[in-house]
Scaffold this active site. Structure first.
Site, PDB file in Angstrom:
ATOM      1  N   LYS A 111       0.845  -1.209   0.000  1.00  0.00           N
ATOM      2  CA  LYS A 111       0.000   0.000   0.000  1.00  0.00           C
ATOM      3  C   LYS A 111       0.880   1.259   0.000  1.00  0.00           C
ATOM      4  O   LYS A 111       2.102   1.183   0.249  1.00  0.00           O
ATOM      5  CB  LYS A 111      -0.910  -0.016   1.233  1.00  0.00           C
ATOM      6  CG  LYS A 111      -0.177   0.026   2.566  1.00  0.00           C
ATOM      7  CD  LYS A 111      -1.130  -0.274   3.722  1.00  0.00           C
ATOM      8  CE  LYS A 111      -0.403  -0.274   5.045  1.00  0.00           C
ATOM      9  NZ  LYS A 111      -1.268  -0.789   6.128  1.00  0.00           N
ATOM     10  N   TYR A 121      15.702  30.945   7.002  1.00  0.00           N
ATOM     11  CA  TYR A 121      14.539  31.693   7.499  1.00  0.00           C
ATOM     12  C   TYR A 121      14.531  31.767   9.025  1.00  0.00           C
ATOM     13  O   TYR A 121      14.739  30.759   9.703  1.00  0.00           O
ATOM     14  CB  TYR A 121      13.243  31.012   7.061  1.00  0.00           C
ATOM     15  CG  TYR A 121      12.964  31.065   5.583  1.00  0.00           C
ATOM     16  CD1 TYR A 121      12.732  32.284   4.932  1.00  0.00           C
ATOM     17  CD2 TYR A 121      12.896  29.899   4.841  1.00  0.00           C
ATOM     18  CE1 TYR A 121      12.458  32.316   3.573  1.00  0.00           C
ATOM     19  CE2 TYR A 121      12.620  29.928   3.482  1.00  0.00           C
ATOM     20  CZ  TYR A 121      12.405  31.150   2.852  1.00  0.00           C
ATOM     21  OH  TYR A 121      12.137  31.183   1.514  1.00  0.00           O
ATOM     22  N   CYS A 161      13.926  24.577   4.177  1.00  0.00           N
ATOM     23  CA  CYS A 161      13.086  25.351   3.249  1.00  0.00           C
ATOM     24  C   CYS A 161      12.289  24.393   2.357  1.00  0.00           C
ATOM     25  O   CYS A 161      12.438  23.183   2.449  1.00  0.00           O
ATOM     26  CB  CYS A 161      13.955  26.251   2.376  1.00  0.00           C
ATOM     27  SG  CYS A 161      15.193  27.205   3.281  1.00  0.00           S
TER      28      CYS A 161
END
Ligand code: PLP
Length: 381
Positions: A36, A273, A320
């Site tokens: 799966k 960031y 990021c």
């Protein structure tokens, strides 16, 4: 030409793991390979062909569309839809010769009608809930349901099964209780002379830890791909070590990228960031073209490591969307274009999916399924 960021799928290791797990089985026990979620992120088509070649008897998929995709790729082996289907999906299930999990009368009735109209039989695996609280009829409702299904035309009962919630737990009690409940539900049906061709309950953790869970068929998923059912569980690790001595399970996926660029940043420089990392010395910071859009979870920011030139180096600064940074200050000779391993082996060092999962507060299943569709899978024989 493909990206520098790739997931290598070592197909020979997958075949090897099927054989390793088979070697644990008592005579006559069958193996349903659970493929799966795109074979836990490894790619359903190639992995399915490999597990069948290596001796898997049947296949388990999560949802109907996964089963249909395998049929469209020419897979002829029995395919079972583990999650089950909605009644309005019955035609597609039957037309593609798939079997479904069944635990309710309305679906049973619809399957019977649709199969009759199509002039076909449909196989069903009846699910009893022994403590998972997710899918399945309760043990006291089971005989009534089986009697009802046995009276329907065009519906063939293939098995009785259940799912274990805690087989990776260090305390065996809950699992032993689930197995005992399953055993007694099965005996009750046999005493009432219902024909139940197969019984099954074992996922990977049960197969590794509870030999008594094998019944007629086992349903390993994660172990096929060479990962532990849960990180940091001593008993499971011990079970794997026991397996390892004669027949080690081998990791199937290696997740790799290459250094895009290296920046020399003086002491005190922020990286990425939100300035979540600031260099504490004059540093060499390498930028990698892999980020959370590739499945490298942002939660791993400042927590994970990667391999560069055979050494573990720390990831630094916020991960990021398309990139992340690693600190390669200590790596002599490091160059742009160098191979970087996120999961896998380089030199004498290894980072497993289990380790990455522990750093991301999750389980290796989520890490492997989460490797993004933007990351090409490269199949190595
Ligand atoms: C996913 C699944 C499995 C396989 O579980 P692993 O822990 O990956 O071995 C087995 N049975 C059912 C019903 C499942 O949904």
């Amino acid at each position: 030409m493909h990206r520098a960021t790739v997931a290598e799928v070592h197909v020979s290791n997958l075949r090897h793991n099927v054989q390793a797990l088979r070697s644990l089985l008592q005579p006559g026990v069958r193996l349903m390979a659970v493929v799966k979620a795109d074979a836990y992120g490894h790619g359903a088509g190639p992995c399915t062909r490999a597990v069948l070649e290596a001796g898997a008897d049947t296949l388990g998929v999560g949802i109907l569309t996964e089963g249909i995709e395998l049929r469209e790729q020419g897979i002829k082996a029995p395919i079972h839809v583990l999650v089950g289907i909605f009644p309005d999906e019955a035609n597609e299930l039957i037309q593609h010769n798939l079997t479904t999990t069944l635990y309710s009368r309305p679906l049973a009735e619809t399957l019977s009608q649709r199969a009759g109209r199509l002039g076909k039989d449909v196989g069903v695996h009846i699910k009893v809930d022994t403590g998972m609280g997710r899918l399945g009829v309760s043990p006291d409702q089971l005989p009534g349901l089986v009697e009802y299904i046995a009276g329907l035309n065009n519906v063939r009962i293939e098995s009785l099964f259940t799912h274990l919630s805690s087989a990776d737990d260090s305390d065996p009690e809950f699992t032993q209780n689930q197995i005992a409940q399953f055993q007694s539900a099965l005996e009750q049906l046999q005493a009432a002379k219902f024909n139940i061709p197969l019984a099954h309950c074992a996922n990977s953790a049960a197969l590794l830890q509870f030999p008594e869970s094998q019944f007629d068929l086992v349903r390993p998923g994660i172990a096929l791909y060479g990962a532990l059912p849960a990180p940091g569980l001593g008993s499971v690790a011990d079970a794997l070590t026991t397996v390892n001595k004669s027949f080690p399970l081998l990791p199937v996926m290696q997740w790799k990228t290459r250094i895009l660029t290296i920046n020399s940043l003086p002491k005190g420089s922020p990286v990425s960031y939100g300035q979540k990392f600031v260099t504490s010395r004059d540093s060499k910071i390498a930028t990698l073209p892999v980020g959370y859009a590739d499945g490298l979870e942002r939660l791993l920011t400042n927590r994970m490591q990667v391999l560069v030139r055979g050494h573990k180096v720390p990831q630094v600064g916020t991960i990021c969307m398309d990139m992340c940074m690693v600190d390669v200050t200590n790596i002599t000779g490091v160059q742009e274009g160098d191979e970087v391993v996120l999961i896998g082996q380089q030199g004498n060092e290894t980072i497993t999916a289990d380790e990455m999962a522990a750093q991301a507060d999750t389980i290796p299943y989520e890490i492997l399924c989460g490797v993004g569709k933007r990351v090409p899978r490269i199949y190595l024989p």
